[in-house]
Design an enzyme around this catalytic site. Sequence first.
Site, short mmCIF file in Angstrom:
data_model
loop_
_atom_site.label_atom_id
_atom_site.label_comp_id
_atom_site.label_asym_id
_atom_site.label_seq_id
_atom_site.Cartn_x
_atom_site.Cartn_y
_atom_site.Cartn_z
N LYS A 287 48.01 50.33 39.42
CA LYS A 287 47.32 49.27 38.69
C LYS A 287 45.95 49.80 38.27
O LYS A 287 45.16 50.23 39.10
CB LYS A 287 47.15 48.04 39.58
CG LYS A 287 46.18 46.97 39.02
CD LYS A 287 46.07 45.74 39.91
CE LYS A 287 44.97 44.80 39.41
NZ LYS A 287 44.85 43.58 40.25
N ASP A 292 38.13 43.41 36.32
CA ASP A 292 38.90 42.17 36.43
C ASP A 292 37.96 40.99 36.53
O ASP A 292 37.50 40.63 37.62
CB ASP A 292 39.83 42.23 37.65
CG ASP A 292 40.70 40.98 37.76
OD1 ASP A 292 40.73 40.19 36.79
OD2 ASP A 292 41.35 40.81 38.82
N LYS A 299 36.91 34.42 37.43
CA LYS A 299 36.53 34.48 38.84
C LYS A 299 35.14 33.90 39.03
O LYS A 299 34.32 33.94 38.12
CB LYS A 299 36.53 35.94 39.31
CG LYS A 299 37.89 36.58 39.45
CD LYS A 299 37.77 38.01 39.93
CE LYS A 299 39.13 38.67 40.07
NZ LYS A 299 39.98 38.06 41.12
N ASP A 310 39.01 47.60 40.39
CA ASP A 310 40.38 47.09 40.30
C ASP A 310 41.34 48.09 39.64
O ASP A 310 42.51 47.79 39.43
CB ASP A 310 40.36 45.75 39.55
CG ASP A 310 41.48 44.81 39.97
OD1 ASP A 310 42.02 45.00 41.09
OD2 ASP A 310 41.82 43.92 39.18
N ASP A 369 44.33 35.53 36.01
CA ASP A 369 43.78 36.39 37.06
C ASP A 369 44.88 37.12 37.84
O ASP A 369 44.59 38.00 38.64
CB ASP A 369 42.90 35.55 38.00
CG ASP A 369 41.94 36.39 38.81
OD1 ASP A 369 41.79 37.60 38.50
OD2 ASP A 369 41.32 35.84 39.75
N GLU A 371 46.78 39.43 36.83
CA GLU A 371 47.00 40.36 35.72
C GLU A 371 47.58 41.70 36.17
O GLU A 371 48.23 42.39 35.39
CB GLU A 371 45.68 40.58 34.96
CG GLU A 371 44.73 41.62 35.56
CD GLU A 371 44.23 41.30 36.96
OE1 GLU A 371 44.23 40.11 37.33
OE2 GLU A 371 43.87 42.23 37.71
N ARG A 373 50.00 42.43 38.22
CA ARG A 373 51.47 42.44 38.19
C ARG A 373 52.00 42.51 36.75
O ARG A 373 53.10 42.99 36.52
CB ARG A 373 52.00 41.21 38.94
CG ARG A 373 51.56 39.90 38.37
CD ARG A 373 51.66 38.75 39.38
NE ARG A 373 50.63 38.84 40.43
CZ ARG A 373 50.54 38.01 41.47
NH1 ARG A 373 51.41 37.00 41.59
NH2 ARG A 373 49.59 38.16 42.35
N1 BES Z 1 42.13 42.17 41.51
C1 BES Z 1 42.48 40.94 42.14
C2 BES Z 1 42.77 41.09 43.63
C3 BES Z 1 41.64 41.52 44.50
C4 BES Z 1 40.92 40.60 45.23
C5 BES Z 1 41.33 42.85 44.67
C6 BES Z 1 39.92 40.99 46.07
C7 BES Z 1 40.33 43.26 45.51
C8 BES Z 1 39.62 42.32 46.22
C9 BES Z 1 43.73 40.36 41.49
O1 BES Z 1 43.88 40.63 40.14
C10 BES Z 1 43.65 38.89 41.63
O2 BES Z 1 42.80 38.29 41.02
N2 BES Z 1 44.57 38.32 42.41
C11 BES Z 1 44.63 36.92 42.61
C12 BES Z 1 46.08 36.53 42.48
C13 BES Z 1 46.30 35.05 42.27
C14 BES Z 1 45.69 34.60 40.96
C15 BES Z 1 47.79 34.79 42.27
C16 BES Z 1 44.09 36.60 44.00
O3 BES Z 1 44.24 37.42 44.91
O4 BES Z 1 43.49 35.55 44.14
ZN ZN Z 2 43.04 42.35 39.50
MN MN Z 3 42.91 39.27 38.92
#
Ligand code: BES
Ligand code: ZN
Ligand code: MN
Length: 529
Positions: A287, A292, A299, A310, A369, A371, A373
């Site tokens: 990824k 992000d 966020k 990210d 968010d 993204e 996947r």
């Molecule tokens: N890049 C984030 C995940 C992340 C969170 C990485 C904290 C490093 C530290 C990812 O893209 C994300 O935002 N995931 C969401 C998924 C949800 C929207 C289903 C999450 O973890 O809240």
């Molecule tokens: Zn992300």
């Molecule tokens: Mn995200």
Amino acid sequence: MTTLRAAAAAALLAAATLTAPAAYAQTSPAAEQVQRPARFVGASTATTGVLVLPLASADQLDTRGAALNDSERTAVSNAIAAAAYEFSAGSRLALRGIGGWTQILLVGLGTDAEARTYERAGAVAGRALLNEDAAITIVTTGLDTDAVANFATGFGLGQYRSDLYHRREREPSALGQVTFVADASGEAERAYASRGRALIEAMAWTRDVSNEPANVLYPETFVSRARAAFGRTPGVNIQVLDVPAMRRLGMGAILGVGQGSARPPRMMIVSYRGQGAPTQPVVLVGKGITFDSGGISIKPNAGMANMRMDMSGAASVTGAVLALARSRAPVHVVAIAALAENMPDGAAIRPGDVLTAMNGMTIEIMSTDAEGRLVLADALSWTEANLDAAAIVDVATLTGAVGTALGDDYAGLFTRHDALGEQLEAAGAATGERLWRLPLDPSYASDTASTIADIKNSGEGGAGAGTGAHFIGEFVSRDTPWAHIDIAGVAWSGANDWKPAGSAGYGVRLLERFVRDFQPIEAEAAPAQ
Ligand code: BES
Ligand code: ZN
Ligand code: MN
């Protein structure tokens, strides 16, 4: 004195101008990470500078401390007793004012040291001596060749600095030399040169790329950094898909993620085939979200700055291949970096939008968010359509949920193929980049069921890390040995005794080990789950 400062300023200035992106790889100060020159000798006559003694017990001082004269050795013994120093693995004790030595640094090896113990002890020494000008003598006599090479590798890893944009007081070339004193010094040097040095360089590349701010490091500059790092390394081929190419291929998912950013997405495919390597490659997919923001599902501000990391999955898979290629390992491996920036502008995708991935699957966007996947969906579809993979491992900072479950001690491992999971867990145990297997429960399918499309990109609560893993698995054939590693909890951390704040480079050592040791996965009658 001024060159690094000027380079830092130039990189940041150039980054402010969207139209002049080409020169970053050359102008960023990160390109100037300098390694201390390392040499290996059978005996040392040094009586000054820094002396490093890796020790498991006080007794070893008699042999490994041969460079000390009697009064110095007595002083060291007294200091050990006075500090009640116990030689535990990864500990250190710095002694000053003894004889003519600038410093005598004791590093603990603990009682039953393994490969990663030596590497960690080396990293502790490297980090403790980050700003040391004097020549460094490290006495590793009595240790076997692998232990010496692992200590030297750790030392190089520990010398990594993440303060990329600090003004420097002096040229890094002023760093003193480091000398390893070893019984079979020629053998130790060869062991180090054939693997450790490449790992150090690849880890520095990966950490730099992860640490770089998103105004400097975005999809196009990620690619130019990779091209610069691989140079003309034999056996390496780099292919890059730009936006028109991705459109032709129908990669609607990664294009959707990238469409809200002024920085266009890229898909980078780096293949390396060493001599005598098998036809089927191991494919590592990363990824690569260079920033992000969350997109329209934006966020909160707290912690958002960290989202420049990210792209750590992409950085780690690329770094692992860099390490393997530079050390001419006899393996066949491909790294795919799915690169995009997730931003909210007028062209950005919205919650409720439907995207079509390269394999024809339609995806309802619940959260912009989720993204990672999406970019992985197209990277995996491309892999399945174009490569006859022996195994696919994707690495992603995918979910905050995995960090809640496993903290920064383990990355989350998901797979339908037990044999692949076991090989990855073994590599994790050997390198200390540990994995903990989590379930891919069939019930996750109902969490991602959509009324309008084939699948939706997030559920409502539930097993967040598992839902993400399940989504990604829908883009891989059930017969393909595939594993997903969620590194969101481990990729980035504060400073400690062996690493500076920022990127951990998590996955480079794990995947390098995994690919070197890889054994083809037998078809399983019924894949687990
Ligand atoms: N890049 C984030 C995940 C992340 C969170 C990485 C904290 C490093 C530290 C990812 O893209 C994300 O935002 N995931 C969401 C998924 C949800 C929207 C289903 C999450 O973890 O809240
Ligand atoms: Zn992300
Ligand atoms: Mn995200």
